[in-house]
Design a protein around this motif. Structure first.
Motif, PDB file in Angstrom:
ATOM      1  N   PHE A 120      20.293 -27.033 -29.558  1.00 44.91           N
ATOM      2  CA  PHE A 120      20.735 -28.125 -30.429  1.00 44.91           C
ATOM      3  C   PHE A 120      19.612 -29.119 -30.722  1.00 44.91           C
ATOM      4  CE2 PHE A 120      25.054 -26.858 -29.000  1.00 44.91           C
ATOM      5  CZ  PHE A 120      25.591 -26.634 -30.257  1.00 44.91           C
ATOM      6  N   LEU A 121      18.813 -29.424 -29.711  1.00 48.47           N
ATOM      7  CA  LEU A 121      17.754 -30.411 -29.914  1.00 48.47           C
ATOM      8  C   LEU A 121      16.701 -29.911 -30.889  1.00 48.47           C
ATOM      9  CD1 LEU A 121      17.241 -31.688 -26.261  1.00 48.47           C
ATOM     10  CD2 LEU A 121      18.336 -32.903 -28.147  1.00 48.47           C
ATOM     11  N   SER A 122      16.467 -28.588 -30.882  1.00 46.44           N
ATOM     12  CA  SER A 122      15.418 -28.114 -31.793  1.00 46.44           C
ATOM     13  C   SER A 122      16.013 -27.663 -33.123  1.00 46.44           C
ATOM     14  CB  SER A 122      14.565 -27.035 -31.130  1.00 46.44           C
ATOM     15  OG  SER A 122      15.364 -26.056 -30.552  1.00 46.44           O
ATOM     16  N   GLY A 123      17.206 -28.141 -33.426  1.00 41.23           N
ATOM     17  CA  GLY A 123      17.722 -27.989 -34.783  1.00 41.23           C
ATOM     18  C   GLY A 123      18.707 -26.849 -34.979  1.00 41.23           C
ATOM     19  N   GLY A 124      19.111 -26.187 -33.906  1.00 42.97           N
ATOM     20  CA  GLY A 124      20.062 -25.086 -34.037  1.00 42.97           C
ATOM     21  C   GLY A 124      21.439 -25.601 -34.431  1.00 42.97           C
ATOM     22  N   ARG A 125      22.086 -24.908 -35.338  1.00 42.47           N
ATOM     23  CA  ARG A 125      23.411 -25.347 -35.770  1.00 42.47           C
ATOM     24  C   ARG A 125      24.312 -24.158 -35.967  1.00 42.47           C
ATOM     25  NH1 ARG A 125      20.500 -29.012 -39.000  1.00 42.47           N
ATOM     26  NH2 ARG A 125      20.258 -30.673 -37.503  1.00 42.47           N
ATOM     27  N   PRO A 126      25.288 -23.979 -35.088  1.00 38.04           N
ATOM     28  CA  PRO A 126      26.238 -22.909 -35.367  1.00 38.04           C
ATOM     29  C   PRO A 126      27.051 -23.309 -36.584  1.00 38.04           C
ATOM     30  CG  PRO A 126      26.760 -24.021 -33.281  1.00 38.04           C
ATOM     31  CD  PRO A 126      25.654 -24.777 -33.924  1.00 38.04           C
ATOM     32  N   ARG A 127      27.577 -22.328 -37.290  1.00 38.75           N
ATOM     33  CA  ARG A 127      28.409 -22.675 -38.445  1.00 38.75           C
ATOM     34  C   ARG A 127      29.625 -23.466 -37.970  1.00 38.75           C
ATOM     35  NH1 ARG A 127      26.202 -17.998 -40.875  1.00 38.75           N
ATOM     36  NH2 ARG A 127      27.269 -16.662 -39.423  1.00 38.75           N
TER      37      ARG A 127
ATOM     38  N   VAL B 271      14.792 -36.091 -32.864  1.00 36.03           N
ATOM     39  CA  VAL B 271      13.834 -35.400 -32.006  1.00 36.03           C
ATOM     40  C   VAL B 271      13.267 -34.230 -32.799  1.00 36.03           C
ATOM     41  CG1 VAL B 271      13.640 -33.911 -30.007  1.00 36.03           C
ATOM     42  CG2 VAL B 271      14.958 -35.984 -29.829  1.00 36.03           C
ATOM     43  N   SER B 272      11.938 -34.103 -32.828  1.00 35.15           N
ATOM     44  CA  SER B 272      11.352 -32.971 -33.534  1.00 35.15           C
ATOM     45  C   SER B 272      11.231 -31.790 -32.578  1.00 35.15           C
ATOM     46  CB  SER B 272       9.976 -33.334 -34.067  1.00 35.15           C
ATOM     47  OG  SER B 272       9.092 -33.555 -32.988  1.00 35.15           O
ATOM     48  N   LYS B 273      11.104 -30.622 -33.152  1.00 34.69           N
ATOM     49  CA  LYS B 273      10.945 -29.432 -32.337  1.00 34.69           C
ATOM     50  C   LYS B 273       9.680 -29.573 -31.479  1.00 34.69           C
ATOM     51  CE  LYS B 273      12.199 -24.991 -33.331  1.00 34.69           C
ATOM     52  NZ  LYS B 273      12.337 -23.886 -34.254  1.00 34.69           N
ATOM     53  N   LEU B 274       8.657 -30.208 -32.078  1.00 27.89           N
ATOM     54  CA  LEU B 274       7.401 -30.409 -31.353  1.00 27.89           C
ATOM     55  C   LEU B 274       7.628 -31.225 -30.081  1.00 27.89           C
ATOM     56  CD1 LEU B 274       4.422 -29.691 -31.956  1.00 27.89           C
ATOM     57  CD2 LEU B 274       4.150 -31.997 -32.858  1.00 27.89           C
ATOM     58  N   LEU B 275       8.508 -32.226 -30.189  1.00 28.32           N
ATOM     59  CA  LEU B 275       8.764 -33.088 -29.038  1.00 28.32           C
ATOM     60  C   LEU B 275       9.523 -32.321 -27.943  1.00 28.32           C
ATOM     61  CD1 LEU B 275       7.890 -36.034 -28.762  1.00 28.32           C
ATOM     62  CD2 LEU B 275      10.236 -36.710 -29.217  1.00 28.32           C
ATOM     63  N   VAL B 276      10.458 -31.483 -28.367  1.00 26.03           N
ATOM     64  CA  VAL B 276      11.185 -30.651 -27.398  1.00 26.03           C
ATOM     65  C   VAL B 276      10.189 -29.746 -26.683  1.00 26.03           C
ATOM     66  CG1 VAL B 276      12.985 -28.905 -27.122  1.00 26.03           C
ATOM     67  CG2 VAL B 276      13.234 -30.675 -28.861  1.00 26.03           C
ATOM     68  N   THR B 277       9.279 -29.167 -27.460  1.00 32.74           N
ATOM     69  CA  THR B 277       8.253 -28.298 -26.901  1.00 32.74           C
ATOM     70  C   THR B 277       7.425 -29.031 -25.853  1.00 32.74           C
ATOM     71  OG1 THR B 277       8.094 -27.397 -29.111  1.00 32.74           O
ATOM     72  CG2 THR B 277       6.364 -26.788 -27.610  1.00 32.74           C
TER      73      THR B 277
ATOM     74  N   PRO C 229       1.798 -26.571 -24.422  1.00 38.85           N
ATOM     75  CA  PRO C 229       2.879 -26.710 -25.409  1.00 38.85           C
ATOM     76  C   PRO C 229       2.826 -25.626 -26.492  1.00 38.85           C
ATOM     77  CG  PRO C 229       1.809 -28.828 -25.049  1.00 38.85           C
ATOM     78  CD  PRO C 229       1.022 -27.820 -24.277  1.00 38.85           C
ATOM     79  N   LYS C 230       1.629 -25.143 -26.812  1.00 41.76           N
ATOM     80  CA  LYS C 230       1.522 -24.099 -27.844  1.00 41.76           C
ATOM     81  C   LYS C 230       2.217 -22.824 -27.378  1.00 41.76           C
ATOM     82  CE  LYS C 230      -2.925 -25.399 -29.818  1.00 41.76           C
ATOM     83  NZ  LYS C 230      -3.459 -26.133 -28.654  1.00 41.76           N
ATOM     84  N   ARG C 231       2.112 -22.551 -26.086  1.00 46.63           N
ATOM     85  CA  ARG C 231       2.759 -21.352 -25.543  1.00 46.63           C
ATOM     86  C   ARG C 231       4.274 -21.493 -25.672  1.00 46.63           C
ATOM     87  NH1 ARG C 231       2.173 -16.666 -25.753  1.00 46.63           N
ATOM     88  NH2 ARG C 231      -0.033 -17.030 -25.322  1.00 46.63           N
ATOM     89  N   VAL C 232       4.781 -22.679 -25.326  1.00 44.97           N
ATOM     90  CA  VAL C 232       6.226 -22.894 -25.416  1.00 44.97           C
ATOM     91  C   VAL C 232       6.675 -22.804 -26.877  1.00 44.97           C
ATOM     92  CG1 VAL C 232       8.115 -24.492 -24.932  1.00 44.97           C
ATOM     93  CG2 VAL C 232       6.186 -24.327 -23.351  1.00 44.97           C
ATOM     94  N   ALA C 233       5.868 -23.383 -27.780  1.00 45.13           N
ATOM     95  CA  ALA C 233       6.226 -23.338 -29.200  1.00 45.13           C
ATOM     96  C   ALA C 233       6.328 -21.885 -29.661  1.00 45.13           C
ATOM     97  CB  ALA C 233       5.184 -24.080 -30.026  1.00 45.13           C
ATOM     98  N   GLN C 234       5.389 -21.068 -29.202  1.00 45.81           N
ATOM     99  CA  GLN C 234       5.411 -19.655 -29.572  1.00 45.81           C
ATOM    100  C   GLN C 234       6.703 -18.988 -29.084  1.00 45.81           C
ATOM    101  OE1 GLN C 234       3.029 -17.418 -31.280  1.00 45.81           O
ATOM    102  NE2 GLN C 234       5.063 -16.500 -31.204  1.00 45.81           N
ATOM    103  N   ARG C 235       7.077 -19.298 -27.854  1.00 43.38           N
ATOM    104  CA  ARG C 235       8.286 -18.675 -27.300  1.00 43.38           C
ATOM    105  C   ARG C 235       9.550 -19.182 -27.977  1.00 43.38           C
ATOM    106  NH1 ARG C 235       6.872 -19.660 -20.951  1.00 43.38           N
ATOM    107  NH2 ARG C 235       5.276 -18.059 -20.674  1.00 43.38           N
ATOM    108  N   LEU C 236       9.446 -20.394 -28.525  1.00 47.54           N
ATOM    109  CA  LEU C 236      10.623 -21.022 -29.122  1.00 47.54           C
ATOM    110  C   LEU C 236      10.888 -20.539 -30.552  1.00 47.54           C
ATOM    111  CD1 LEU C 236      12.559 -23.150 -27.972  1.00 47.54           C
ATOM    112  CD2 LEU C 236      11.131 -24.909 -28.993  1.00 47.54           C
ATOM    113  N   VAL C 237       9.918 -19.837 -31.120  1.00 44.57           N
ATOM    114  CA  VAL C 237      10.088 -19.366 -32.495  1.00 44.57           C
ATOM    115  C   VAL C 237      11.318 -18.462 -32.594  1.00 44.57           C
ATOM    116  CG1 VAL C 237       9.109 -17.922 -34.292  1.00 44.57           C
ATOM    117  CG2 VAL C 237       7.657 -19.536 -33.075  1.00 44.57           C
ATOM    118  N   GLY C 238      12.169 -18.760 -33.549  1.00 41.77           N
ATOM    119  CA  GLY C 238      13.356 -17.933 -33.752  1.00 41.77           C
ATOM    120  C   GLY C 238      14.501 -18.265 -32.811  1.00 41.77           C
ATOM    121  N   TYR C 239      14.277 -19.217 -31.904  1.00 44.48           N
ATOM    122  CA  TYR C 239      15.297 -19.563 -30.899  1.00 44.48           C
ATOM    123  C   TYR C 239      16.573 -20.077 -31.544  1.00 44.48           C
ATOM    124  CZ  TYR C 239      17.014 -21.388 -26.404  1.00 44.48           C
ATOM    125  OH  TYR C 239      17.743 -21.627 -25.278  1.00 44.48           O
TER     126      TYR C 239
END
Lengths: 233, 569
Positions: B42-49, B151-157, B168-178
């Motif tokens: 949710f923090l990184s912008g996920g939204r279920p319908r 909160v931006s995705k970057l901040l969550v990362t 943080p770059k490693r976490v950002a990579q893992r977070l792609v598509g999350y």
């Protein structure tokens, strides 16, 4: 029966609200929407004291904005004086004197002007100041501080955010929605004149849901609109 | 749920990044991994319908709180937020549930989707009665998909990375598509996000893209560019294309198309998936998806052909087409042959992130660009083109060329350091990209309707409808025609003043909307303009906002529909 601004919960610093049976009742309606339901006073004071205690533990002053007449004294009455020093703005101090002379217990307070910048007591102090002091140079003397605002309008997230303070405490000297309805019911009045605040809303509710002869009461002052002018408190 | 609601209120109460980081760290340190997985989502912008229709939420609230509909509506107008309104109107719960976010999502909320209204009306009050006021508000935001907290995705990362001492770059990579809709957050997924680095992690798997590198706005006057940027020779200058930023991932014989929002959009662009046969495996291209019409015969020779063919309105225009056409295409549920023919897309390639299976992001841009030119050159499809470089003698010369941006259908220029690596998000630590946008279109318009705002603008009249005149000054018959709505761009102080004027000049109230005597003129800015049969004015503008309050301008001097039409070009 004409009433001015009122709240129905006793606060220990002024004469409690007392319903009087009457035929026609004039009421205010500042918080005349069902979204306004005050938490108990005891709970709010617990929150304020907890906030102050946490700031004091972090070595930071707590600045609490509130109206200087009435609200400030009510808060003083509810503060836990063991936490630290209680400091008041120049607008608050003379009113404290009146209250004390009138026999109302208020904890000991220090006038802000009597404290030097960097006074070690400030790190554990709570400071009561009118909202107009916010953002002024007067604030500089407190160094690093947390701030909060005590008002019924703090019930809403939007107004809390617009105030730009760290915390909002829901504490009002006006009746909330259940309070207004209770007061009106207690008077037994068949005719209710509504003024100041959510006039059309309360009028319609009393007519449609309570079957009362309610109407708007025009006065020569103040905003009779549905406006939350928010300066009214 | 309570812990997550507390996190929400801490994030909501501050504008300081450090305070937000601290709040997130405190939460993640204590949270069960299953709950943390959903929190990251949710923090990184996920939204279920949306799980429950808003209508059902409103009706349930009215029944439980015994309030008539008009009073619910008045309350909503004062609060400006549906979830908050409901949480304030519902009776406060006496007991508060100890279940965490994951249990709430998986066992209580997700099963609500698709239930008939009668069933929902029965279940909702029982669920809500388990939540304190703050948790209830957050819960409803999760139900409606309207959960947003600065909160931006970057901040969550950064919060996650600092928790376990990872890059943080490693976490950002893992977070792609999350946050992709097909993804269901899980404890394992969360633990994988914060796990120690492993050897084989560098090799990419499946259709996983890379985090996008984003540009910073460049607002300095061109005279300062030499001091600020040095010589133009150190930079790649490109046009700023106005489409959908995307990555084309070609691996295992297949193409995946990812949008900048890290949403998998392959199915929307079947013609791009056909590129699979033209690109070798282990290739990832960063570029822009645009609606592109090739002139018959010579497919890719002239990128700006349409700017020359201004002979007639009806003539086919080649090259890049307007963003509104792309938007219409994205809106289509069924991609019929006609839609594909009317709005064919192409990718303009910016960058090469992976080549022959190797991650190229740490190489200098000049090296990536050189290889990109080779890759695109060897691709026979007209669907993949190179974003051309713009050259100029100096910054002044480039500034002159930039003035033709609108005619070319672009938004300005991009300025990218030749020595830059491909960074993560809007960062500058490994080199910088600048976006040098042209000024927005602007028009002086008259405020004619106002509505109360949402969020921090709640209770104030801050959402406005603007109009222009349908005739020239002096025409006694002319009227104001509405053409745009805008709510952003004013300071808090200005908002309060306009609010007061709206209240004083109200003519009529229609529900939440007030019409006013026209007295206020604003300069509106917008990014795009297109003809539209759905609007009364015949015109639709993109991203309108208030640039300036024209206190100096009387209403009579506001712009006209004719001026607006001229902008259509």
């Amino acid at each position: 029966m004409a009433s001015g601004d009122y709240k129905v919960e006793p606060d220990g610093t002024c004469a409690p609200f007392e319903p009087v049976r009457c035929h026609t009742f004039i009421t205010e309606s500042t918080f005349g929407l069902p979204i306004y339901k005050w938490p108990s006073q005891a709970e709010v004071f617990r929150e304020i004291n907890d906030w102050w205690r946490a700031n004091a533990a972090a070595g930071r002053a707590s600045v609490l904005f509130c109206y200087a007449f009435g609200k400030a004294q009510r808060i003083l009455h509810g503060l836990d004086e063991n936490i630290g020093t209680i400091v008041v703005h120049g607008a608050v101090e003379p009113l404290n004197k009146v209250y004390r002379e009138g026999g109302v217990y208020l904890p000991p307070t220090i006038y802000a002007g009597d404290l030097k910048k960097g006074d070690p007591r400030l790190k554990q102090a709570i400071i009561l100041a009118p909202p107009s002091a916010g953002g002024s140079t007067w604030m500089r003397r407190f160094g690093d501080y947390a701030d909060a605002f005590a008002s019924g309008w703090m019930m809403l997230r939007g107004t809390r955010r617009r105030r730009g303070v760290d915390r909002g405490f829901v504490l009002s000297d006006h009746a909330d929605w259940p309070g207004l309805l209770w007061a009106i019911e207690q008077t037994g009045a068949e005719r209710v004149m509504v003024t100041h605040g959510s006039v059309p809303i309360l009028v319609r509710y009393l007519r449609e849901m309570r079957g009362l002869d309610a109407q708007a009461f025009e006065t020569e002052y103040g905003d009779e609109d549905d406006a939350n002018t928010q300066e009214a408190e | 749920m309570k812990a997550f609601a507390t996190l929400y209120s801490r994030l909501d109460a501050t504008t300081s990044s450090n305070a937000k980081l601290a709040a997130m760290r405190d939460y993640f340190r204590e949270a069960d991994p299953a709950d943390a997985a959903w929190a990251v989502y949710f923090l990184s912008g996920g939204r279920p319908r949306q799980l429950v229709p808003t209508k059902v939420l409103r009706e349930t609230t009215m029944i439980v709180s015994a309030l008539p509909e008009w009073l619910f509506e008045e309350s909503y107008q004062a609060v400006g937020d549906m979830a908050e309104t409901i949480s304030l109107l519902m009776p406060e719960a006496e007991h508060s549930s100890d279940d965490g976010l994951a249990v709430w999502m998986q066992d209580k909320l997700l099963p609500l989707r698709g239930l008939p209204p009668e069933e929902l009306a029965e279940r909702l009050p029982a669920l809500w009665a388990q939540l304190d006021r703050l948790s209830l508000m957050v819960c409803i935001k999760l139900i409606t998909g309207a959960f947003r907290v600065g909160v931006s995705k970057l901040l969550v990362t950064r919060a996650l990375a600092s928790l376990v001492d990872l890059d943080p770059k490693r976490v950002a990579q893992r977070l792609v598509g999350y946050t992709d809709l097909s993804h269901r957050p899980s404890a394992e997924g969360y633990l994988a996000l914060i796990a120690d680095e492993s050897e084989h992690e560098h090799a990419q798997r499946g259709g996983q893209p890379y985090p996008f590198f984003l540009a910073h706005p460049l607002q300095a006057p061109v005279e300062e560019f030499d001091t600020l940027l040095g010589a133009p020779e150190n930079w790649f200058v490109e046009w700023k294309w106005d489409g959908i930023r995307a990555q084309l991932v070609k691996r295992d014989g297949q193409i995946w198309v990812w949008s900048r929002g890290e949403e998998l959009v392959s199915e929307r662009f079947p013609e791009l998936c056909e590129l699979a046969g033209n690109l070798p495996d282990g290739t990832v291209i960063d570029g822009e998806i645009l609606v592109w019409k090739h002139a018959p015969g010579e497919p890719t020779t002239n990128l700006f052909e349409h700017s020359d063919s201004d002979d007639s309105e009806t003539a086919e225009r080649f090259g890049v087409q307007s963003f509104s056409l792309l938007q219409q295409r994205i809106g289509r549920k069924n991609l019929t042959a006609k839609v594909l023919a009317d709005a064919p897309v192409a990718v303009l390639a910016y960058d090469l992130l992976e080549w022959q299976g190797d991650d190229w992001r740490q190489r200098e841009h000049r090296e990536r660009r050189q290889q990109l030119e080779a890759v695109v050159g060897q691709c026979p499809s007209p669907r993949l083109m190179l974003s051309p470089l713009v050259s100029g003698a100096d910054w002044q010369d480039l500034a002159r060329q930039r003035e033709a941006s609108r005619a070319r259908g672009v938004e300005g220029m991009m300025i990218k350091a030749r020595a830059a690596q491909y960074g993560v998000g809007r960062t500058k630590d490994v080199g910088v990209w600048w976006k040098w946008k042209i000024d927005p279109y602007s028009i002086d318009a008259v405020l004619i309707y106002a509505q109360r705002g949402h969020g921090r603008r709640a209770s104030l009249y801050t959402d406005y409808t603007f109009a222009v005149w349908d005739g020239a000054p002096g025409d006694p018959e002319r009227k104001l025609v509405p053409f745009a709505k805008a709510y952003s761009g004013l300071t808090d102080e200005e908002m309060r003043k306009v609010d007061a004027i709206v209240r004083k000049t109200t003519v009529e109230k229609f529900g939440p909307v007030r019409s006013v005597t026209p007295t206020l003129v604003f300069e509106l800015g917008f990014e795009g303009i297109a003809a539209s049969s759905r609007h009364k004015s015949g015109i639709a503008v993109r991203f309108p906002r208030m640039l300036r309050w024209r206190l100096d301008k009387p209403v009579e001097e506001a712009d006209t529909l004719a001026t607006l039409r001229e902008l259509l070009g």
